[in-house]
Design a protein around this motif. Structure first.
Motif, PDB file in Angstrom:
ATOM      1  N   SER A 152       0.771  -1.055  -0.128  1.00 58.37           N
ATOM      2  CA  SER A 152      -0.162  -0.066   0.001  1.00 58.37           C
ATOM      3  C   SER A 152       0.862   1.364   0.083  1.00 58.37           C
ATOM      4  O   SER A 152       0.526   2.313  -0.495  1.00 58.37           O
ATOM      5  CB  SER A 152      -0.870   0.074   1.113  1.00 58.37           C
ATOM      6  OG  SER A 152      -0.404   0.314   2.472  1.00 58.37           O
ATOM      7  N   MET A 153       2.045   1.255   0.697  1.00 56.06           N
ATOM      8  CA  MET A 153       3.027   2.309   0.598  1.00 56.06           C
ATOM      9  C   MET A 153       3.484   2.577  -0.789  1.00 56.06           C
ATOM     10  O   MET A 153       3.806   3.586  -1.207  1.00 56.06           O
ATOM     11  CB  MET A 153       4.108   2.111   1.656  1.00 56.06           C
ATOM     12  CG  MET A 153       5.004   3.284   1.723  1.00 56.06           C
ATOM     13  SD  MET A 153       4.284   4.912   2.216  1.00 56.06           S
ATOM     14  CE  MET A 153       4.473   4.580   3.993  1.00 56.06           C
ATOM     15  N   GLY A 154       4.021   1.219  -1.327  1.00 58.35           N
ATOM     16  CA  GLY A 154       4.657   1.449  -2.730  1.00 58.35           C
ATOM     17  C   GLY A 154       3.924   1.763  -3.925  1.00 58.35           C
ATOM     18  O   GLY A 154       4.349   2.163  -4.832  1.00 58.35           O
ATOM     19  N   THR A 155       2.519   1.790  -3.696  1.00 61.69           N
ATOM     20  CA  THR A 155       1.653   1.911  -4.826  1.00 61.69           C
ATOM     21  C   THR A 155       0.934   3.250  -4.514  1.00 61.69           C
ATOM     22  O   THR A 155       0.117   3.786  -5.267  1.00 61.69           O
ATOM     23  CB  THR A 155       0.527   0.880  -5.121  1.00 61.69           C
ATOM     24  OG1 THR A 155      -0.197   0.847  -3.785  1.00 61.69           O
ATOM     25  CG2 THR A 155       1.093  -0.365  -5.410  1.00 61.69           C
ATOM     26  N   THR A 156       1.524   4.091  -3.665  1.00 56.29           N
ATOM     27  CA  THR A 156       1.154   5.436  -3.452  1.00 56.29           C
ATOM     28  C   THR A 156       1.476   6.460  -4.292  1.00 56.29           C
ATOM     29  O   THR A 156       2.666   6.637  -4.434  1.00 56.29           O
ATOM     30  CB  THR A 156       1.255   5.848  -1.994  1.00 56.29           C
ATOM     31  OG1 THR A 156       0.764   4.925  -1.056  1.00 56.29           O
ATOM     32  CG2 THR A 156       0.561   7.293  -1.418  1.00 56.29           C
ATOM     33  N   ASN A 157       0.515   7.191  -4.902  1.00 52.30           N
ATOM     34  CA  ASN A 157       0.903   8.412  -5.704  1.00 52.30           C
ATOM     35  C   ASN A 157      -0.359   9.485  -5.784  1.00 52.30           C
ATOM     36  O   ASN A 157      -1.405   8.863  -5.841  1.00 52.30           O
ATOM     37  CB  ASN A 157       1.587   7.979  -6.813  1.00 52.30           C
ATOM     38  CG  ASN A 157       0.769   7.658  -8.008  1.00 52.30           C
ATOM     39  OD1 ASN A 157      -0.272   8.083  -8.311  1.00 52.30           O
ATOM     40  ND2 ASN A 157       0.990   6.334  -8.293  1.00 52.30           N
ATOM     41  N   GLU A 158      -0.314  10.464  -6.036  1.00 49.05           N
ATOM     42  CA  GLU A 158      -1.083  11.326  -6.337  1.00 49.05           C
ATOM     43  C   GLU A 158      -0.868  12.576  -7.173  1.00 49.05           C
ATOM     44  O   GLU A 158       0.206  13.153  -7.048  1.00 49.05           O
ATOM     45  CB  GLU A 158      -1.802  11.994  -4.958  1.00 49.05           C
ATOM     46  CG  GLU A 158      -3.007  12.996  -4.921  1.00 49.05           C
ATOM     47  CD  GLU A 158      -3.266  13.623  -3.961  1.00 49.05           C
ATOM     48  OE1 GLU A 158      -2.731  13.406  -2.800  1.00 49.05           O
ATOM     49  OE2 GLU A 158      -4.540  14.239  -3.672  1.00 49.05           O
ATOM     50  N   THR A 159      -1.669  12.802  -8.173  1.00 54.32           N
ATOM     51  CA  THR A 159      -1.322  13.839  -8.900  1.00 54.32           C
ATOM     52  C   THR A 159      -2.607  15.044  -8.858  1.00 54.32           C
ATOM     53  O   THR A 159      -3.794  14.786  -8.926  1.00 54.32           O
ATOM     54  CB  THR A 159      -1.353  13.579 -10.551  1.00 54.32           C
ATOM     55  OG1 THR A 159      -0.451  12.170 -10.688  1.00 54.32           O
ATOM     56  CG2 THR A 159      -1.061  14.532 -11.648  1.00 54.32           C
ATOM     57  N   LEU A 160      -2.051  16.266  -8.477  1.00 52.67           N
ATOM     58  CA  LEU A 160      -2.940  17.310  -8.434  1.00 52.67           C
ATOM     59  C   LEU A 160      -3.801  17.500  -9.712  1.00 52.67           C
ATOM     60  O   LEU A 160      -3.274  17.711 -10.812  1.00 52.67           O
ATOM     61  CB  LEU A 160      -2.442  18.466  -7.796  1.00 52.67           C
ATOM     62  CG  LEU A 160      -1.953  18.331  -6.298  1.00 52.67           C
ATOM     63  CD1 LEU A 160      -1.576  19.802  -5.701  1.00 52.67           C
ATOM     64  CD2 LEU A 160      -2.843  17.764  -5.436  1.00 52.67           C
TER      65      LEU A 160
END
Lengths: 183, 183
Positions: A43-51
């Motif tokens: 779950s940490m390794g797949t975290t990303n967010e684009t504003l």
């Protein structure tokens, strides 16, 4: 004399049964800790967010590997979950042959080292996540969670599996000590 | 038959001697770990730096408790060093009565918990110290070590005692396992 011998035999059987119970519990705890640490790593390794807004030159994007500490968290959790899978055969061996001592000692050594690694990863990540939430006025480090909301929720949630894994490891080491102390 | 009994007696004496040696080593390691963690707590707790220039309204001053993580580091090290002093009488008791099992098990439990606490404090502090040295461009956290030079050197040095204490704790737990496994 004969009655004494029978009692001794019964006491031995009870101890053997108890050791088997301890070994089975050890197996279950290892399996739980494996799922906890693997879940944390994924779950940490797949975290990303684009504003949803961007300028001509930059897109505002946050990924876990922008922060080296979070990368260490993923690596530590992956190593520990790999170790836990590799330790399962030993755990099964202890269920079958409950009088084994040397392999138990070996597992105590590695378990302790893995507990230290997991704790290091989890608490370093917790320190950074805290900083991301609260920031620090004295050093001018700003809280980034005001912009990256879902990113912050995700990295906070990832910590849970690791901290559960730590508690399970303490139990596993205690159980090993218990199994070692009774012959 | 008699020779066998003598041999058995000798083997028992050797095992007893080995257990006593393990207990004495345990005592020495605990003493070393105590000085390491106490040194870490004191050297981090007394860190502050005031820069030689100031404006009308602010003096530039850095203290360890500007960063909550470093406060946690001091508290964790103080707790662990206090625990180590309290565990010394148990260690002496194990030197005298080397067949004690229950107190050894109790110590394994507490040692493991203290290892986790110490590792948590040390690695969280290490994550923050790394940030203070390098900063992070993506999150706009600047390296404060360019201004606060001696402060940074001091907080980096304070980590050493803690990490040495961690290694000693792993050895102590292994020794306890070794002492539990041989009767």
């Amino acid at each position: 004399m004969k009655a004494g011998a029978i009692e001794l035999g019964e006491a031995k059987a009870t101890k053997g049964g108890m050791k088997k119970g301890v070994s089975i519990l050890d197996f279950i705890l290892r399996l739980l800790a494996f799922f906890g640490t693997l879940g944390s790593a994924i779950s940490m390794g797949t975290t990303n967010e684009t504003l949803p807004f961007f300028t001509q030159f930059t897109r505002f994007r946050a990924e876990y590997n922008d922060l080296p500490t979070l990368t260490f968290f993923v690596v530590a959790n992956a190593i520990v979950s790999g170790y836990l899978i590799l330790s399962l055969p030993f755990s099964i061996f202890h269920i079958v042959r409950s009088s084994a001592q040397k392999t138990r000692l070996l597992l105590v050594l590695f378990d302790t080292a893995m507990l230290a690694l997991l704790t290091a990863g989890a608490s370093a990540a917790a320190a950074i996540v805290y900083l991301a939430h609260k920031g620090n006025a004295k050093t001018n480090w700003f809280a980034i969670c005001q912009q990256f909301n879902s990113f912050c929720e995700r990295i906070s949630g990832s910590l849970i599996g690791s901290f559960a894994g730590m508690a399970l490891f303490v139990l596993i080491i205690l159980l090993s000590g218990l199994a070692l102390s009774r012959r």
